[in-house]
Design a protein around this motif. Structure first.
Motif, PDB file in Angstrom:
ATOM      1  N   THR A 151      81.478  83.592 -19.171  1.00 32.07           N
ATOM      2  CA  THR A 151      82.013  84.569 -18.247  1.00 32.07           C
ATOM      3  C   THR A 151      83.624  84.861 -18.539  1.00 32.07           C
ATOM      4  O   THR A 151      84.123  85.590 -18.127  1.00 32.07           O
ATOM      5  N   TYR A 186      86.172  90.087 -11.117  1.00 33.36           N
ATOM      6  CA  TYR A 186      85.181  89.362 -10.149  1.00 33.36           C
ATOM      7  C   TYR A 186      85.448  87.912  -9.772  1.00 33.36           C
ATOM      8  O   TYR A 186      84.826  87.395  -9.080  1.00 33.36           O
ATOM      9  N   ASP A 244      82.431  87.430  -7.150  1.00 36.82           N
ATOM     10  CA  ASP A 244      81.457  88.255  -6.813  1.00 36.82           C
ATOM     11  C   ASP A 244      80.231  88.022  -7.639  1.00 36.82           C
ATOM     12  O   ASP A 244      80.153  88.444  -8.854  1.00 36.82           O
ATOM     13  N   GLU A 295      76.929  89.048  -7.340  1.00 37.51           N
ATOM     14  CA  GLU A 295      76.305  90.030  -7.608  1.00 37.51           C
ATOM     15  C   GLU A 295      76.743  90.968  -8.901  1.00 37.51           C
ATOM     16  O   GLU A 295      76.114  91.346  -9.611  1.00 37.51           O
ATOM     17  N   ALA A 296      78.055  91.277  -8.897  1.00 38.74           N
ATOM     18  CA  ALA A 296      78.965  91.855  -9.854  1.00 38.74           C
ATOM     19  C   ALA A 296      78.673  91.313 -11.092  1.00 38.74           C
ATOM     20  O   ALA A 296      78.553  91.849 -12.248  1.00 38.74           O
ATOM     21  N   ALA A 327      76.383  89.236 -12.128  1.00 42.50           N
ATOM     22  CA  ALA A 327      74.931  89.054 -12.641  1.00 42.50           C
ATOM     23  C   ALA A 327      74.595  90.497 -12.982  1.00 42.50           C
ATOM     24  O   ALA A 327      74.034  90.686 -14.292  1.00 42.50           O
ATOM     25  N   HIS A 328      75.052  91.640 -12.366  1.00 41.73           N
ATOM     26  CA  HIS A 328      74.802  92.977 -12.748  1.00 41.73           C
ATOM     27  C   HIS A 328      75.545  93.241 -14.082  1.00 41.73           C
ATOM     28  O   HIS A 328      75.155  93.942 -14.852  1.00 41.73           O
ATOM     29  N   ALA A 329      76.551  92.672 -14.549  1.00 42.34           N
ATOM     30  CA  ALA A 329      77.311  92.767 -15.587  1.00 42.34           C
ATOM     31  C   ALA A 329      76.364  92.178 -16.912  1.00 42.34           C
ATOM     32  O   ALA A 329      77.064  92.302 -18.081  1.00 42.34           O
ATOM     33  N   GLY A 330      75.383  91.589 -16.488  1.00 44.60           N
ATOM     34  CA  GLY A 330      74.673  90.967 -17.548  1.00 44.60           C
ATOM     35  C   GLY A 330      74.866  89.502 -17.918  1.00 44.60           C
ATOM     36  O   GLY A 330      74.516  88.959 -18.877  1.00 44.60           O
ATOM     37  N   THR A 347      74.734  83.478 -14.294  1.00 41.99           N
ATOM     38  CA  THR A 347      75.731  82.760 -13.022  1.00 41.99           C
ATOM     39  C   THR A 347      75.560  81.219 -13.182  1.00 41.99           C
ATOM     40  O   THR A 347      76.302  80.783 -12.029  1.00 41.99           O
TER      41      THR A 347
END
Length: 630
Positions: free
Chosen positions: A558, A565, A586, A588-589, A591-594, A597
């Motif tokens: 990350t 985030y 964040d 969810e953000a 995880a949404h970015a691939g 977490t």
């Protein structure tokens, strides 16, 4: 914390290099001249690991370090330009206009005399030992061995004007080599010969009153101060092509005769007036004078204004050959030692006892600040007992008319510098102060519950041994007395080996666990200090009060998000309590970015522990113990 990291952390908290106009150090503290005090985070400085306390006073910000201060000071030279000669040679008078007259005076005195104190103490001890050897008939004064050792002990004081020229030039922003040449002229053999001969001396018809400048203090400081103004004037008006030759030439041609005709005689006369005034006051009632000065000495030290008396000590030595005032500091030092020993004996808390023991040893060798700031002043009553005992010991020293023959930090090692008339009275005064302080503190007692060393004990609740499984080494049993690391994130606990990153799963970084976060908040898993942060905000390193180093890494790879985030809520050097919010992210953000977490929580200094146990329970909440170190 190692010295480099400590220096970096302090520099950051004082507002960076640009907020520091000058930096010197004494035996236990860094002394900063700050441009804008509003940019200094004093609260974080005070709780920084490695810092005993922070004192504002006498126009300085004083960061008390303890015995390691020379190491930390040297690191400032590696991480900044604060110790460079180019900075030292910059004029500082304009910066010193802020603050009180006393503050500016103390700043000047500390900058000029601090660099000399170590060598001065060593020479003083050697001189005292030689005096004892001669008095006992062990060493005749005509012996060549004595002559050589006496030269080693006396040269610093004989050529003191030349050494003061160096430090004064650095403080006032003058050319160091010209200043030393000026001082050298004052102690030049033929100049001293004119004084010894008592002949009438003139300079192109202008009468010159000859004085003895060896061992003198005030004349050279005044001369270099005046020279610094003349030098800046000349540099502004002489072309740079010839400046390097003409400016030193004019300085020497003007300042040497000017000093011999005016500044020197005035300085010597002023020195004699100061010395005579003190002798008169001291002679009126030496018992009261010494008792009062001994009682107040540690108070002066707390506020850093004791440097104002260093000039008086050295002036007495140069004019009178001895300093009665300096002898009164002995009981003040050893009374603090007695109070610290009493705390070590009486304290129930192990950490407070250990801290009192280490500072007690340091105080015997003259380093009282760690004990004063870290123990007696915080506990209050031991400090008051020590002050009362110092007054009693000071009265004994005054009655015996004890004195010092040299400068040096008062300690067991420097007792020889007080040899001479009243020497046994000095020893008795220090012993009386030590014993009285010890007994008073033991009788009066103190409340140790409020001391930070006691308040820092771990507060984690009990846990059952069945809740844990051994991680390192396998098959060992849990020692419940070990340090406990709490759950930093609400979520699900998994084995570190299941993390999809070989660096973590292989244990290369350290031993520990991993968490599948249920929310985007990271809390402190124990009382600790923030060792490392990252600009991206995705991770941070902590160090517990007992030495465990923990890395919390939110997500895998990350760092590539470059801080998106993530919101880091603490800074390096911060002290944090268990359960304090450290990072918001964040979930969810990310995880949404691939990005994965999963959050590893590892002990990076695992090799320091024979056993690391991790929890078997899969579902945990913030604060639950997940790692125990044994």
């Amino acid at each position: 914390m190692n010295s480099k990291v400590l220096a970096e952390s302090i520099l950051k908290l004082v507002g960076g290099e640009g907020n520091v106009s000058a930096l010197v150090h004494c035996a236990t503290r860094l002394r900063f001249k700050i441009n804008d005090i509003g940019r200094v985070d004093i609260t974080k400085l005070e709780v920084l690991d490695g810092v005993i306390t922070v004192v504002q006073g006498a126009g300085q910000l004083q960061v008390v370090i303890g015995n390691r201060v020379p190491e930390v000071y040297r690191e400032f030279g590696a991480i900044s330009s604060l110790l460079n000669d180019s900075r030292d040679s910059a004029p500082t008078q304009t910066r010193d206009k802020d603050g009180t007259v006393l503050g500016r005076l103390v700043d000047v005195v500390s900058a000029i005399f601090t660099p000399l104190l170590g060598a001065m103490a060593a020479a003083g001890v050697l001189k005292g030992l030689l005096a004892i050897a001669v008095a006992l008939g062990w060493q005749p004064t005509r012996n060549s061995s004595y002559i050589i050792l006496h030269a080693a002990s006396d040269s610093l004081f004989y050529f003191l004007p030349m050494l003061l020229a160096i430090t004064s030039a650095r403080k006032f922003g003058a050319n160091v080599f010209v200043a030393v040449s000026l001082a050298g002229a004052l102690v030049y053999p033929s100049i001293q010969g004119l004084f010894d001969a008592g002949a009438n001396v003139s300079f192109f018809g202008i009468p010159v009153v000859m004085m003895k400048y060896t061992t003198s203090v005030i004349p050279i400081i005044l001369s270099v101060w005046l020279m610094s103004y003349l030098e800046r004037f000349l540099n502004r008006h002489i072309h740079e092509s010839v400046r390097n030759i003409l400016t030193p030439f004019i300085l020497l041609a003007v300042m040497v005769p000017l000093t011999l005709m005016t500044v020197g005689p005035l300085g010597i006369s002023f020195s004699k007036i100061i010395a005579t005034a003190f002798v008169t006051i001291y002679g009126f009632n030496p018992i009261v004078a010494s008792a009062l000065f001994a009682a107040l000495w540690q108070v002066f030290v707390i506020f850093g204004v004791h440097w104002g008396f260093v000039t008086l000590f050295i002036n007495d030595l140069s004019v009178l050959g001895r300093s009665f005032l300096k002898a009164a500091t002995g009981p003040a030092v050893f009374s603090q030692s007695g109070a610290l020993l009493a705390v070590m004996i009486r304290a129930r808390d192990k950490k407070l006892r250990a801290l009192a023991g280490s500072t007690f040893i340091a105080s015997l060798f003259g380093i009282t600040e760690p004990g004063v700031y870290g123990i007696t002043l915080k506990l209050k009553r031991p400090f008051i007992c020590a002050v009362c005992a110092a007054a009693l010991g000071g009265a004994v020293v005054g009655y015996a008319r004890s004195s010092a023959m040299s400068m040096g930090m008062t300690s067991l090692l420097t007792v020889p510098i007080f040899y001479g008339d009243g020497f046994m009275g000095f020893v008795l005064g220090c012993v009386v102060a030590f014993i009285a302080s010890l007994l008073l503190t033991l009788m009066v007692g103190f409340d140790e519950a409020g001391h930070p060393a006691c308040a820092a004990a771990p507060t984690a609740g009990p846990a059952a041994a069945s809740d844990f499984a051994p991680a390192v080494p396998a098959g060992t049993t849990l020692d419940l007395a070990g340090e406990r690391i709490g759950m930093p994130i609400n979520g699900e606990l998994i084995a570190l080996s299941q993390v999809n990153d070989k660096v973590f799963s292989s244990g290369v970084v350290g031993q520990g666990v991993a968490i599948l976060p249920a929310e985007g908040r990271v809390y402190a898993p124990m009382d600790s200090r923030v060792m490392h942060t990252f600009a991206s905000g995705h991770a941070l390193g902590l160090q517990s009060d007992y030495g465990a180093e923990i890395l919390i890494h939110v997500g895998i790879d990350t760092v590539q998000l470059q801080g998106r985030y993530y919101r880091l809520l603490v800074a390096e050097g911060d002290r944090v309590r268990k359960g304090q919010l450290l990072i918001e992210f964040d979930l969810e953000a990310i995880a949404h970015a691939g990005y994965d977490t999963v959050t590893p929580v590892v002990i990076t200094n695992a090799d320091d522990y024979p056993q690391i146990n991790t929890s078997n329970l899969r579902h945990q909440k913030v604060g639950d113990t997940i790692i125990t170190l044994a």
